[in-house]
Design a protein around this motif. Structure first.
Motif, PDB file in Angstrom:
ATOM      1  N   LEU A  85       0.842  -1.190   0.000  1.00 56.56           N
ATOM      2  CA  LEU A  85       0.000   0.000   0.000  1.00 56.56           C
ATOM      3  C   LEU A  85       0.880   1.243   0.000  1.00 56.56           C
ATOM      4  N   VAL A  86       0.517   2.184  -0.851  1.00 58.13           N
ATOM      5  CA  VAL A  86       1.267   3.437  -0.926  1.00 58.13           C
ATOM      6  C   VAL A  86       0.398   4.628  -0.548  1.00 58.13           C
ATOM      7  N   GLY A  87      -0.890   4.405  -0.312  1.00 67.62           N
ATOM      8  CA  GLY A  87      -1.764   5.488   0.097  1.00 67.62           C
ATOM      9  C   GLY A  87      -3.160   4.971   0.374  1.00 67.62           C
ATOM     10  N   TYR A  88      -3.938   5.765   1.099  1.00 63.48           N
ATOM     11  CA  TYR A  88      -5.341   5.407   1.322  1.00 63.48           C
ATOM     12  C   TYR A  88      -6.119   6.627   1.767  1.00 63.48           C
ATOM     13  N   ALA A  89      -7.431   6.563   1.605  1.00 63.88           N
ATOM     14  CA  ALA A  89      -8.339   7.612   2.064  1.00 63.88           C
ATOM     15  C   ALA A  89      -9.617   6.963   2.549  1.00 63.88           C
ATOM     16  N   ARG A  90     -10.201   7.544   3.604  1.00 62.78           N
ATOM     17  CA  ARG A  90     -11.400   6.970   4.191  1.00 62.78           C
ATOM     18  C   ARG A  90     -12.294   8.099   4.695  1.00 62.78           C
ATOM     19  N   SER A  91     -13.592   7.860   4.666  1.00 65.92           N
ATOM     20  CA  SER A  91     -14.553   8.843   5.161  1.00 65.92           C
ATOM     21  C   SER A  91     -15.612   8.140   5.992  1.00 65.92           C
ATOM     22  N   VAL A  92     -16.280   8.927   6.845  1.00 66.51           N
ATOM     23  CA  VAL A  92     -17.394   8.437   7.654  1.00 66.51           C
ATOM     24  C   VAL A  92     -18.569   9.389   7.449  1.00 66.51           C
ATOM     25  N   GLU A  93     -19.771   8.871   7.667  1.00 66.37           N
ATOM     26  CA  GLU A  93     -20.967   9.674   7.441  1.00 66.37           C
ATOM     27  C   GLU A  93     -21.921   9.481   8.609  1.00 66.37           C
ATOM     28  N   ARG A  94     -22.340  10.584   9.226  1.00 72.80           N
ATOM     29  CA  ARG A  94     -23.290  10.545  10.343  1.00 72.80           C
ATOM     30  C   ARG A  94     -24.438  11.474   9.999  1.00 72.80           C
ATOM     31  N   GLY A  95     -25.536  10.894   9.504  1.00 71.12           N
ATOM     32  CA  GLY A  95     -26.623  11.745   9.063  1.00 71.12           C
ATOM     33  C   GLY A  95     -26.144  12.623   7.925  1.00 71.12           C
ATOM     34  N   GLY A  96     -26.271  13.930   8.103  1.00 68.47           N
ATOM     35  CA  GLY A  96     -25.827  14.838   7.053  1.00 68.47           C
ATOM     36  C   GLY A  96     -24.381  15.262   7.161  1.00 68.47           C
ATOM     37  N   LEU A  97     -23.635  14.779   8.193  1.00 67.35           N
ATOM     38  CA  LEU A  97     -22.227  15.141   8.364  1.00 67.35           C
ATOM     39  C   LEU A  97     -21.360  14.111   7.666  1.00 67.35           C
ATOM     40  N   PHE A  98     -20.655  14.534   6.636  1.00 67.53           N
ATOM     41  CA  PHE A  98     -19.776  13.675   5.844  1.00 67.53           C
ATOM     42  C   PHE A  98     -18.348  14.122   6.114  1.00 67.53           C
ATOM     43  N   GLU A  99     -17.548  13.223   6.724  1.00 67.29           N
ATOM     44  CA  GLU A  99     -16.245  13.624   7.254  1.00 67.29           C
ATOM     45  C   GLU A  99     -15.129  12.770   6.657  1.00 67.29           C
ATOM     46  N   LEU A 100     -14.120  13.415   6.097  1.00 71.85           N
ATOM     47  CA  LEU A 100     -12.926  12.709   5.652  1.00 71.85           C
ATOM     48  C   LEU A 100     -12.088  12.402   6.881  1.00 71.85           C
ATOM     49  N   SER A 101     -11.975  11.128   7.241  1.00 71.83           N
ATOM     50  CA  SER A 101     -11.253  10.778   8.468  1.00 71.83           C
ATOM     51  C   SER A 101      -9.766  10.638   8.231  1.00 71.83           C
ATOM     52  N   GLU A 102      -9.361  10.160   7.057  1.00 73.60           N
ATOM     53  CA  GLU A 102      -7.937   9.940   6.794  1.00 73.60           C
ATOM     54  C   GLU A 102      -7.644  10.135   5.314  1.00 73.60           C
ATOM     55  N   LEU A 103      -6.489  10.709   5.032  1.00 74.03           N
ATOM     56  CA  LEU A 103      -5.914  10.762   3.684  1.00 74.03           C
ATOM     57  C   LEU A 103      -4.410  10.782   3.855  1.00 74.03           C
ATOM     58  N   PHE A 104      -3.756   9.668   3.533  1.00 77.21           N
ATOM     59  CA  PHE A 104      -2.311   9.566   3.718  1.00 77.21           C
ATOM     60  C   PHE A 104      -1.681   8.884   2.507  1.00 77.21           C
ATOM     61  N   VAL A 105      -0.537   9.420   2.101  1.00 77.32           N
ATOM     62  CA  VAL A 105       0.231   8.876   0.982  1.00 77.32           C
ATOM     63  C   VAL A 105       1.684   8.761   1.433  1.00 77.32           C
ATOM     64  N   ARG A 106       2.315   7.656   1.096  1.00 73.68           N
ATOM     65  CA  ARG A 106       3.729   7.485   1.468  1.00 73.68           C
ATOM     66  C   ARG A 106       4.568   8.620   0.906  1.00 73.68           C
ATOM     67  N   PRO A 107       5.587   9.073   1.664  1.00 74.40           N
ATOM     68  CA  PRO A 107       6.383  10.223   1.230  1.00 74.40           C
ATOM     69  C   PRO A 107       6.909  10.113  -0.196  1.00 74.40           C
ATOM     70  N   GLY A 108       7.348   8.940  -0.606  1.00 72.84           N
ATOM     71  CA  GLY A 108       7.900   8.795  -1.948  1.00 72.84           C
ATOM     72  C   GLY A 108       6.887   8.922  -3.062  1.00 72.84           C
ATOM     73  N   GLN A 109       5.589   8.865  -2.712  1.00 76.06           N
ATOM     74  CA  GLN A 109       4.528   8.942  -3.718  1.00 76.06           C
ATOM     75  C   GLN A 109       3.772  10.269  -3.671  1.00 76.06           C
ATOM     76  N   GLN A 110       4.170  11.183  -2.774  1.00 73.64           N
ATOM     77  CA  GLN A 110       3.441  12.437  -2.619  1.00 73.64           C
ATOM     78  C   GLN A 110       3.749  13.400  -3.757  1.00 73.64           C
ATOM     79  N   SER A 111       2.846  14.385  -3.944  1.00 76.33           N
ATOM     80  CA  SER A 111       2.983  15.435  -4.960  1.00 76.33           C
ATOM     81  C   SER A 111       2.987  14.869  -6.371  1.00 76.33           C
TER      82      SER A 111
END
Length: 309
Positions: A85-111
């Motif tokens: 794995l070189v990156g991932y993103a995840r979100s959660v939803e509570r009713g009308g609140l949609f929240e990005l909980s994580e977004l991470f990419v390995r340093p060598g794959q960033q930008s």
């Protein structure tokens, strides 16, 4: 034309990276990506990094597992040459609140555009009445979050100290159980605007829960554990100091050598109370970013560690 970003179940493959939905087997590899990305950010910002991965994984595994089970969207980026794995993103939803909980990419794959592809899938445009992110102060990530329709509202500040004995003074305190969820949810909906019904069973299993009352009328709640404090909410801002004193006292009774709170910077009452108690401000700051203003954050302390509100 590039990969499709339509949230269908099939994997999206480029010449170098496969993006697919996350599974339970991806929890520890995703955590390792998180650690690599955060260590890189700390080093770039001149902040001391002293987290032991195995110890921190032991603390975070229950939460990460819960986020995986209850994710609204969870996408991982995989190197097809070795399956890492070189990156991932995840979100959660509570009713009308949609929240990005994580977004991470390995340093060598960033930008290289990977973060943008992941956020398009995990935090699709137009979804949620309120779109929110607890963001790091990484300028590259912030640019993505603005493109995702959110605006920085205020910092969230970590304050920590060696806990001392304390109690809630005149407030009535009782341990809460799942039978009290309706009362807790009503308080949280009043303060944050959105209760977290999918999270309450996990919180009650992994954290001590307390209801605070005055004259038999509930005025706030708090969740306490060795792995982190919060969420904490009060119907009136002035009731936060006795609630925080009780939480501090509980962490002292648990034998903890450090307690930390994630305090919205606009929560003047909590900030002044904790600073007067000798708490110190710890780097790095995070930022609440949202599509629209929401909540009464002068009466709220976020979930710790700062992954979600």
């Amino acid at each position: 034309d590039g990969p499709r970003h339509d949230n269908e179940d099939q994997a999206v493959t480029t010449s170098e990276i496969t993006i697919r939905r996350g599974t339970a087997a991806d929890s520890r590899p995703a955590f390792d990506v998180l650690m690599a990305a955060m260590q890189d950010l700390f080093v770039r910002q001149g902040i001391e990094w002293n987290l032991d991965p195995e110890t921190f994984w032991g603390q975070m595994e229950p939460l990460i597992g819960h986020l995986g089970v209850h994710a609204a969207e969870w996408w991982v980026a995989e190197d097809p040459s070795d399956g890492s794995l070189v990156g991932y993103a995840r979100s959660v939803e509570r009713g009308g609140l949609f929240e990005l909980s994580e977004l991470f990419v390995r340093p060598g794959q960033q930008s290289a555009g990977l973060g943008g592809r992941l956020i398009d899938l995990a935090f699709p445009s137009g979804r949620g009445e309120v779109r929110a992110i607890i963001a790091t102060t990484d300028m590259r990530a912030m640019a993505r979050y603005y493109r995702a329709g959110t605006v920085a509202r205020f910092p969230i500040i970590s304050l920590s100290a060696i806990p001392r004995p304390a109690d809630a003074g005149e407030l009535e305190v009782r341990p809460a159980t799942l039978d009290d969820v309706a009362e807790l949810a009503a308080i949280e909906e009043s303060v944050l605007g959105h209760p977290r019904h999918a999270d309450y069973p996990w919180l009650f299993e992994h954290r001590e829960a307390y209801l605070y009352s005055r004259g038999g009328r509930p005025v706030g709640f708090a969740f306490v554990s060795r792995a982190g404090q919060g969420p904490i909410a009060a119907l009136e801002a002035a009731d936060q100091p006795p609630i925080l004193l009780h939480v501090e006292g509980r962490t002292h009774a648990l034998g903890m050598d450090n307690v930390s709170f994630e305090v919205p910077a606009i929560n003047e009452v909590a900030m002044r109370h904790l600073l007067e108690r000798g708490f110190r401000i710890d780097p790095p700051l995070t930022l609440l970013m949202s599509s629209v203003p929401f909540g009464s954050f002068d009466r709220f302390i976020s979930f710790g560690p700062p992954v979600v509100l």
